[in-house]
Scaffold this active site. Structure first.
Site, short mmCIF file in Angstrom:
data_model
loop_
_atom_site.label_atom_id
_atom_site.label_comp_id
_atom_site.label_asym_id
_atom_site.label_seq_id
_atom_site.Cartn_x
_atom_site.Cartn_y
_atom_site.Cartn_z
N SER A 54 31.43 -35.90 -34.55
CA SER A 54 31.67 -36.04 -35.98
C SER A 54 32.04 -37.48 -36.28
O SER A 54 32.74 -38.12 -35.50
CB SER A 54 32.81 -35.12 -36.44
N GLY A 60 29.05 -49.20 -35.27
CA GLY A 60 27.79 -49.25 -34.54
C GLY A 60 26.76 -50.11 -35.25
O GLY A 60 26.80 -50.31 -36.47
N CYS A 66 24.99 -48.29 -38.00
CA CYS A 66 25.88 -47.51 -38.87
C CYS A 66 26.24 -48.30 -40.12
O CYS A 66 26.56 -49.49 -40.05
CB CYS A 66 27.14 -47.13 -38.10
N GLY A 111 23.21 -41.02 -38.69
CA GLY A 111 23.45 -40.90 -40.13
C GLY A 111 22.29 -41.39 -40.96
O GLY A 111 22.38 -41.47 -42.18
N ARG A 144 27.02 -33.73 -38.64
CA ARG A 144 27.94 -34.77 -38.15
C ARG A 144 28.63 -35.47 -39.31
O ARG A 144 29.75 -35.95 -39.19
CB ARG A 144 27.15 -35.79 -37.31
#
EC number: 1.1.1.205
Length: 529
Positions: A282, A335, A338, A422, A443
């Site tokens: 998550s 990341g 991300c 994502g 997630r």
């Protein structure tokens, strides 16, 4: 470090040093101060060199990744669908790390990946494929084609615990053209066996001396109870750092799941396949869903190690530790693929996050894993110095031969796709199948959303070659880093940081430019050979 680093000094020089009220640089507590420096990333800090009195090959990288499990190389691969499937998990485990198999797939697909890892290096194979005299040569060929191995024991019942009658290897059928022949016609009957209860070391020694490919283990009545493979003996010799369970000698396997009701069903299948570590996946782990999931896992599977997260604050960590987490993943929005910090305005600079969570978790003996923002060996070293027990890498391992996906060429460069979990691409994966199997949406708590909000991007990375060249480069580089710091192992690193003997410096933008390549018209940055 400490007093030992003064052994070569004269009394006069030592006294002059002691006249200074403080040592060079900052201790870590002073450096990671939000009021003084704000939130820090890995590039904002540098570690000052120490005193060297040992060879680099004596540096140990052994470290806990959970309360119970220790790795010889503190490297983990991220549970991303462009980073970790069974090939990555197997090969990283052979090199001393561990791969976390992603769950952006069906339950059956993920379970099969776990099974492949656990079957790869078996030690004593306690559930081998067994055939009977009524099976035919075609059955052995089919097993070889589907599962990749031969050397199949034959019992009177065609099952484990039946009377051992012989064994069929690839050599037995190599030049046999009749696939309809019964196995009784081709099997080897003159067998070397081991007795039930034999120690693995003794069984391996029998394999060495008899030069057979398989060693059946039988009880007093001659019934088959297990099998040992020569190929696993060779793997033990070639991969001394391999991450294995001490009793079964199987590779350690980790896999990710979410926190939905369906994930409980998924986890049951993974445990049946032999899973050792579950990673609760998550972006924001401090939720009632994850807390309840941890408690359920600890009740249903008390021997299963649970890595919880992700978290970036002490308060987040406290809830998951209290629920029973065996380790924590640290990182939110750091990341390379991300965009959580940009889009959601939530997260934390990674160096500050790793320090804050690790310092708190260490009070309870809970290891932390620095997840995100690892771009090079220096970042690995800094994450470990900040308190992490291991690093989790996505970008750094994407593009290797063992990562999922096919290579393609663009502008003469060999590339592989790499995407954040994502990203819209990841969220739409499996959209034509069972949407409940899409891990990317769950997630980010978005499986019920009609409009998807991306927290990651899709891109590509340059070919890095095989893990079997790349990981040793990372490992050797980390050993050199620790030697420069003046410590021989990660336990000593953490001890010396805590005792304020290892010192740090805050890097200005100008110092970061100075510390990188500069002043050249052109250059080629070749990092390993």
């Amino acid at each position: 470090m400490g007093e030992d680093s003064y052994l070569c000094l004269s009394e006069e020089i030592k006294k002059k040093l002691e006249e200074y009220s403080e040592k060079d640089g900052y201790d870590l507590d002073s450096l990671i101060c939000s009021r003084r420096h704000g939130g820090l990333t890995y590039n904002d800090i540098i570690i000052l060199p120490g005193y060297i009195d040992f060879e680099v090959n004596s540096v140990s990288l052994e470290s806990h990744i959970t309360k119970k499990i220790v790795l010889k190389t503190p490297f983990m691969s991220s549970p991303m669908d462009t980073v970790t499937e069974s090939d990555m998990a197997i090969n990283l485990a052979l090199l001393g790390g561990i791969g976390v198999i992603h769950h952006n797939c069906t339950i059956e697909e993920q379970t099969e990946m776990v099974r492949k890892v656990k079957k790869f290096e078996n030690g004593f194979i306690t559930s081998p494929i067994v055939l009977s005299l009524n099976h035919r040569v075609r059955d052995v060929r089919r097993i070889k084609e589907e599962l990749g191995f031969s050397g199949i024991p034959i019992t009177d019942t065609g099952q484990l615990n039946g009377k051992l009658l012989g064994i069929v290897t690839s050599r037995d059928i190599q030049f046999h053209n009749n696939d309809e022949s019964f196995l009784s016609e081709v099997m080897t009957k003159d067998l070397v066996t081991g007795s039930e209860g034999i120690r693995l070391e003794e069984a391996n020694e029998i394999l060495r001396s008899c030069k057979k490919g398989k060693l059946p283990i039988v009880d007093k009545e001659g019934n088959l109870t297990a099998l040992l493979s020569r190929s696993d003996l060779m793997k033990n010799l070639h991969f001394p750092l391999a991450s294995k369970l001490p009793d079964s000698k199987q590779l350690i396997c980790a896999a990710a799941v979410g926190t939905r009701p369906d994930d409980r069903i998924r986890l049951k299948h993974l445990v049946e396949a032999g899973l050792d570590i579950v990673v609760l996946d998550s972006s924001q782990g401090n939720s009632i869903y994850q807390i309840n999931m941890i408690k359920w896992i600890k009740k249903e599977f008390p021997n299963l190690e649970v890595i919880a997260g992700n978290v970036v604050t002490r308060e987040q960590a406290a809830n998951l530790i209290s629920a029973g987490a065996d380790a924590l993943r640290v990182g939110m929005g750091s990341g390379s693929i991300c965009i959580t910090q940009e889009i959601m305005a939530v997260g934390r600079p990674q160096a500050t996050a790793v320090y804050a969570v690790s310092e708190f978790a260490s009070k309870f003996g809970v290891p932390t894993i620095a997840d995100g923002g690892i771009e090079n060996i220096g970042h690995i070293t800094k994450a470990l110095a900040l308190g992490a027990s291991a690093v989790m890498m996505g970008n750094l391992l994407a593009g290797t031969t063992e990562s999922p996906g096919q290579y393609y060429y663009r502008d003469g460069q060999r590339l592989k796709s790499y995407r954040g979990m994502g990203s819209i691409d990841a969220m739409e994966h499996l959209s034509g199948k069972n949407k409940g199997d899409n891990a990317a949406s769950s997630r980010y708590f978005g499986e019920a959303d009609t409009i998807r909000v991306a927290q990651g991007v899709s891109g590509s990375v340059i070919d890095k070659g095989s893990l079997h060249v790349y990981v040793p480069y990372l490992r050797t580089g980390l050993q050199h880093s620790l030697q420069d710091i003046g410590v021989q192992n990660l336990t000593e690193l953490r001890k010396q940081v805590k005792e304020k003997n290892i010192r740090f410096e805050f890097r200005t933008v100008a110092s970061q430019l100075e510390g990188n390549v500069h002043g050249l018209d052109s250059y080629q940055k070749k990092l390993w050979s």
